[in-house]
Design a protein around this motif. Structure first.
Motif, PDB file in Angstrom:
ATOM      1  N   ASN A 290       0.788  -1.251   0.023  1.00  0.00           N
ATOM      2  CA  ASN A 290      -0.130  -0.016   0.111  1.00  0.00           C
ATOM      3  C   ASN A 290       0.697   1.285   0.023  1.00  0.00           C
ATOM      4  O   ASN A 290       0.413   2.400  -0.896  1.00  0.00           O
ATOM      5  N   ALA A 291       1.918   1.315   0.576  1.00  0.00           N
ATOM      6  CA  ALA A 291       2.845   2.375   0.809  1.00  0.00           C
ATOM      7  C   ALA A 291       3.298   2.582  -0.694  1.00  0.00           C
ATOM      8  O   ALA A 291       3.136   3.764  -1.248  1.00  0.00           O
ATOM      9  N   LEU A 292       3.838   1.497  -1.570  1.00  0.00           N
ATOM     10  CA  LEU A 292       4.139   1.711  -2.921  1.00  0.00           C
ATOM     11  C   LEU A 292       3.110   2.195  -3.780  1.00  0.00           C
ATOM     12  O   LEU A 292       3.408   2.900  -4.531  1.00  0.00           O
ATOM     13  N   LEU A 293       1.999   1.581  -3.587  1.00  0.00           N
ATOM     14  CA  LEU A 293       0.896   1.944  -4.579  1.00  0.00           C
ATOM     15  C   LEU A 293       0.578   3.424  -4.556  1.00  0.00           C
ATOM     16  O   LEU A 293       0.297   4.372  -5.363  1.00  0.00           O
ATOM     17  N   HIS A 294       0.432   3.809  -3.025  1.00  0.00           N
ATOM     18  CA  HIS A 294       0.444   5.371  -2.768  1.00  0.00           C
ATOM     19  C   HIS A 294       1.445   6.267  -3.466  1.00  0.00           C
ATOM     20  O   HIS A 294       1.100   7.305  -4.359  1.00  0.00           O
ATOM     21  N   GLN A 295       2.602   5.772  -3.430  1.00  0.00           N
ATOM     22  CA  GLN A 295       3.853   6.613  -3.908  1.00  0.00           C
ATOM     23  C   GLN A 295       3.779   6.582  -5.492  1.00  0.00           C
ATOM     24  O   GLN A 295       4.270   7.558  -6.169  1.00  0.00           O
ATOM     25  N   TRP A 296       3.514   5.455  -5.953  1.00  0.00           N
ATOM     26  CA  TRP A 296       3.459   5.396  -7.411  1.00  0.00           C
ATOM     27  C   TRP A 296       2.329   6.546  -7.882  1.00  0.00           C
ATOM     28  O   TRP A 296       2.668   7.184  -9.046  1.00  0.00           O
ATOM     29  N   TYR A 297       1.350   6.201  -7.356  1.00  0.00           N
ATOM     30  CA  TYR A 297       0.085   7.125  -8.049  1.00  0.00           C
ATOM     31  C   TYR A 297       0.421   8.582  -7.547  1.00  0.00           C
ATOM     32  O   TYR A 297       0.163   9.378  -8.772  1.00  0.00           O
ATOM     33  N   GLN A 298       1.211   8.904  -6.604  1.00  0.00           N
ATOM     34  CA  GLN A 298       1.217  10.407  -6.279  1.00  0.00           C
ATOM     35  C   GLN A 298       2.353  10.964  -7.123  1.00  0.00           C
ATOM     36  O   GLN A 298       2.551  12.246  -7.760  1.00  0.00           O
ATOM     37  N   ASN A 299       3.395  10.197  -7.533  1.00  0.00           N
ATOM     38  CA  ASN A 299       4.613  10.682  -8.265  1.00  0.00           C
ATOM     39  C   ASN A 299       4.562   9.945  -9.812  1.00  0.00           C
ATOM     40  O   ASN A 299       5.567  10.366 -10.488  1.00  0.00           O
ATOM     41  N   ARG A 300       3.475   9.486 -10.430  1.00  0.00           N
ATOM     42  CA  ARG A 300       3.551   8.500 -11.358  1.00  0.00           C
ATOM     43  C   ARG A 300       3.993   9.304 -12.662  1.00  0.00           C
ATOM     44  O   ARG A 300       4.269   9.103 -13.622  1.00  0.00           O
ATOM     45  N   LEU A 301       3.551  10.926 -12.670  1.00  0.00           N
ATOM     46  CA  LEU A 301       3.965  11.701 -13.870  1.00  0.00           C
ATOM     47  C   LEU A 301       5.185  12.535 -13.854  1.00  0.00           C
ATOM     48  O   LEU A 301       5.509  13.423 -14.752  1.00  0.00           O
ATOM     49  N   THR A 302       5.895  12.239 -12.562  1.00  0.00           N
ATOM     50  CA  THR A 302       7.062  12.768 -12.507  1.00  0.00           C
ATOM     51  C   THR A 302       8.352  12.166 -13.280  1.00  0.00           C
ATOM     52  O   THR A 302       8.269  10.926 -13.586  1.00  0.00           O
ATOM     53  N   ASP A 303       9.309  13.037 -13.840  1.00  0.00           N
ATOM     54  CA  ASP A 303      10.197  12.428 -14.704  1.00  0.00           C
ATOM     55  C   ASP A 303      11.121  11.248 -14.081  1.00  0.00           C
ATOM     56  O   ASP A 303      11.707  10.408 -14.687  1.00  0.00           O
ATOM     57  N   ASP A 304      11.399  11.486 -12.714  1.00  0.00           N
ATOM     58  CA  ASP A 304      12.624  10.602 -12.171  1.00  0.00           C
ATOM     59  C   ASP A 304      12.082   9.416 -11.340  1.00  0.00           C
ATOM     60  O   ASP A 304      12.320   8.496 -10.471  1.00  0.00           O
ATOM     61  N   ILE A 305      10.533   8.882 -11.601  1.00  0.00           N
ATOM     62  CA  ILE A 305       9.875   8.129 -10.764  1.00  0.00           C
ATOM     63  C   ILE A 305      10.409   6.788 -10.793  1.00  0.00           C
ATOM     64  O   ILE A 305      10.686   5.831 -10.031  1.00  0.00           O
ATOM     65  N   LEU A 309      11.461   5.542  -7.123  1.00  0.00           N
ATOM     66  CA  LEU A 309      10.125   5.021  -6.491  1.00  0.00           C
ATOM     67  C   LEU A 309      10.372   4.172  -5.219  1.00  0.00           C
ATOM     68  O   LEU A 309       9.678   4.617  -3.934  1.00  0.00           O
ATOM     69  N   ILE A 310      11.484   3.460  -4.950  1.00  0.00           N
ATOM     70  CA  ILE A 310      11.732   2.730  -3.835  1.00  0.00           C
ATOM     71  C   ILE A 310      12.119   3.724  -2.693  1.00  0.00           C
ATOM     72  O   ILE A 310      12.074   3.757  -1.664  1.00  0.00           O
ATOM     73  N   HIS A 311      12.766   4.651  -3.187  1.00  0.00           N
ATOM     74  CA  HIS A 311      13.355   5.775  -2.126  1.00  0.00           C
ATOM     75  C   HIS A 311      12.193   6.537  -1.729  1.00  0.00           C
ATOM     76  O   HIS A 311      11.962   6.867  -0.313  1.00  0.00           O
ATOM     77  N   LYS A 312      11.322   6.932  -2.470  1.00  0.00           N
ATOM     78  CA  LYS A 312       9.906   7.804  -2.137  1.00  0.00           C
ATOM     79  C   LYS A 312       9.072   6.811  -1.202  1.00  0.00           C
ATOM     80  O   LYS A 312       8.606   7.054  -0.219  1.00  0.00           O
ATOM     81  N   THR A 313       9.107   5.649  -1.255  1.00  0.00           N
ATOM     82  CA  THR A 313       8.368   4.481  -0.656  1.00  0.00           C
ATOM     83  C   THR A 313       8.795   4.654   0.706  1.00  0.00           C
ATOM     84  O   THR A 313       7.995   4.386   1.644  1.00  0.00           O
ATOM     85  N   LEU A 314      10.091   4.246   1.004  1.00  0.00           N
ATOM     86  CA  LEU A 314      10.740   4.240   2.248  1.00  0.00           C
ATOM     87  C   LEU A 314      10.682   5.457   2.955  1.00  0.00           C
ATOM     88  O   LEU A 314      10.323   5.337   4.109  1.00  0.00           O
ATOM     89  N   ASN A 315      10.653   6.536   2.102  1.00  0.00           N
ATOM     90  CA  ASN A 315      10.533   7.663   3.100  1.00  0.00           C
ATOM     91  C   ASN A 315       9.072   8.054   3.436  1.00  0.00           C
ATOM     92  O   ASN A 315       8.777   8.586   4.450  1.00  0.00           O
ATOM     93  N   TYR A 316       8.148   7.503   2.350  1.00  0.00           N
ATOM     94  CA  TYR A 316       6.785   7.674   2.900  1.00  0.00           C
ATOM     95  C   TYR A 316       6.536   6.802   4.209  1.00  0.00           C
ATOM     96  O   TYR A 316       5.632   7.197   5.123  1.00  0.00           O
TER      97      TYR A 316
END
Length: 388
Positions: A290-305, A309-316
């Motif tokens: 669920n943490a990963l799905l949230h971060q994918w959705y919130q950042n899916r349009l960013t260039d560096d996703i 993604l794993i970095h954003k998920t762990l920070n989330y």
């Protein structure tokens, strides 16, 4: 970090398709197909569609092919004419539902599993699940042996020991089968009775609930909505099919999401140890997903996703543990973290991030570990979703 993530997945995490993996899948599916066929012979009400679920069929299984998940979807509810049954969300819950029987013929068929309140007749989740468990336990000895797959045991009666806590959704233990593959690999198979309600009034209610957050979430959920039994009158909304559907979508459109998720699962299973050098899981797979799905959705349009993604998920996850709150991806009115002090997990995640960022080689990182002082938390089956 991007290169390291893909190296971990390729060398250690991903269970790649092979003749052996295919043979294991075929053997397990053969056995479970026989189980549901024998169950139907014993009680025709339990005609079942066997639905594949979980990491194996989401293409996210890691390390070895030793776990399977299936939903036992009851056909009678799929074919019920409109007006025979009604699905109702439990007031002030958003995560529980009840099944109301509205037709005398239907009531007669399920008379041994009904709870009557005034003029209303409800289908009792406990009684149906108990009947299903007993049927599975009875027929398991009738299944024809499958080559190289040795049946060891089933724990279909363990659910009755689970305590029901008011004010939260309890994840009851599924029916668990244990096998040995070629007398070597221990395999666990979960089977859960499931009621499909994707075309019911319930799906319309939830569509209104989730559309406020995301049309993507709504589209995947509404066509894959169902209920699974718990230890009382009510049923729990199940997102299993929706999760499988969205990961199959990732496989076609965003393969990198699967890579990052598999690496997260691999780290969770191998990278954290106690001070006595025992491997432990930092959290449940459900929290990671669920943490990963949230971060994918919130950042899916960013260039560096694809790189982050794993970095954003762990920070989330650090943010979620800090406030003891993480909603499921498909229902923002839930919380899958209990109120607790998660400082030891926050520190462990921070250390893991440092190791990922500073790793000079794949071997160096894999040999490194994060030491956690606390004992392992409750398992997935003890996890509770609390109403917000």
């Amino acid at each position: 970090m991007e290169r390291l993530i893909f190296e971990i997945d390729d060398e250690y995490a991903f269970v790649k398709e092979s003749e052996e993996v295919s043979a294991i899948k075929e053997a397990v599916e053969n056995f479970m197909k026989q189980i549901v066929e024998e169950v139907q012979k014993e009680d025709e009400r339990f005609a079942i569609d066997l639905i594949q679920s979980g990491g194996t069929y989401e293409n996210t299984k890691v390390i070895q092919q030793d776990e399977f998940d299936f939903l036992a979807s009851l056909k009678v509810f799929q074919k019920a004419p409109e007006g025979d049954i009604d699905f109702l969300v439990v007031p002030k819950s958003n995560v529980h539902a009840s099944i109301k029987l509205c037709n005398e013929k239907f009531e007669s068929v399920w008379s041994d599993m009904i709870i009557i309140e005034g003029n209303v007749k409800w289908l009792d989740s406990t009684k149906l699940k108990q009947r299903f468990n007993n049927l599975v336990f009875r027929v398991v000895g009738l299944v024809t042996s499958v080559e190289n797959l040795k049946f060891i045991t089933t724990q279909t009666k363990s659910w009755s020991k689970s305590k029901l806590l008011s004010g939260c959704v309890t994840f009851q233990p599924p029916e668990v089968f244990t096998f040995l593959w070629k007398d070597n690999l221990k395999i666990s198979v979960d089977l859960v009775p499931f009621v499909n309600c994707s075309n019911s009034n319930l799906s319309g209610y939830l569509k209104d609930l989730v559309t406020e957050t995301s049309n993507i979430q709504s589209n995947f959920l509404i066509v894959n909505l169902g209920l699974v039994g718990r230890a009382d009158l009510f049923w729990r909304l199940s997102y299993s099919q929706a999760e499988t559907a969205i990961f199959k979508y990732f496989a076609k459109e965003f393969e990198f999401v699967l890579v990052h998720y598999r690496v997260l699962k691999y780290l969770n299973e191998t990278h954290f140890i106690t001070k006595n050098n025992f491997q432990i899981h930092l959290c449940s797979t459900y929290v990671l997903k669920n943490a990963l799905l949230h971060q994918w959705y919130q950042n899916r349009l960013t260039d560096d996703i694809q790189k982050t993604l794993i970095h954003k998920t762990l920070n989330y996850m650090i943010e979620c543990y800090a406030k003891s709150h993480l909603a499921t991806f498909f229902n923002s009115n839930t919380n899958i973290l209990k109120d607790s002090d998660y400082s030891f997990k926050i520190n462990a995640i921070k250390e893991c991030l440092i190791q990922l960022e500073n790793a000079t080689s794949l071997d160096d990182f894999v040999k490194s570990r994060v030491v956690i002082q606390e004992k392992q938390g409750k398992s997935l089956r003890d996890r509770k979703i609390k109403k917000v």
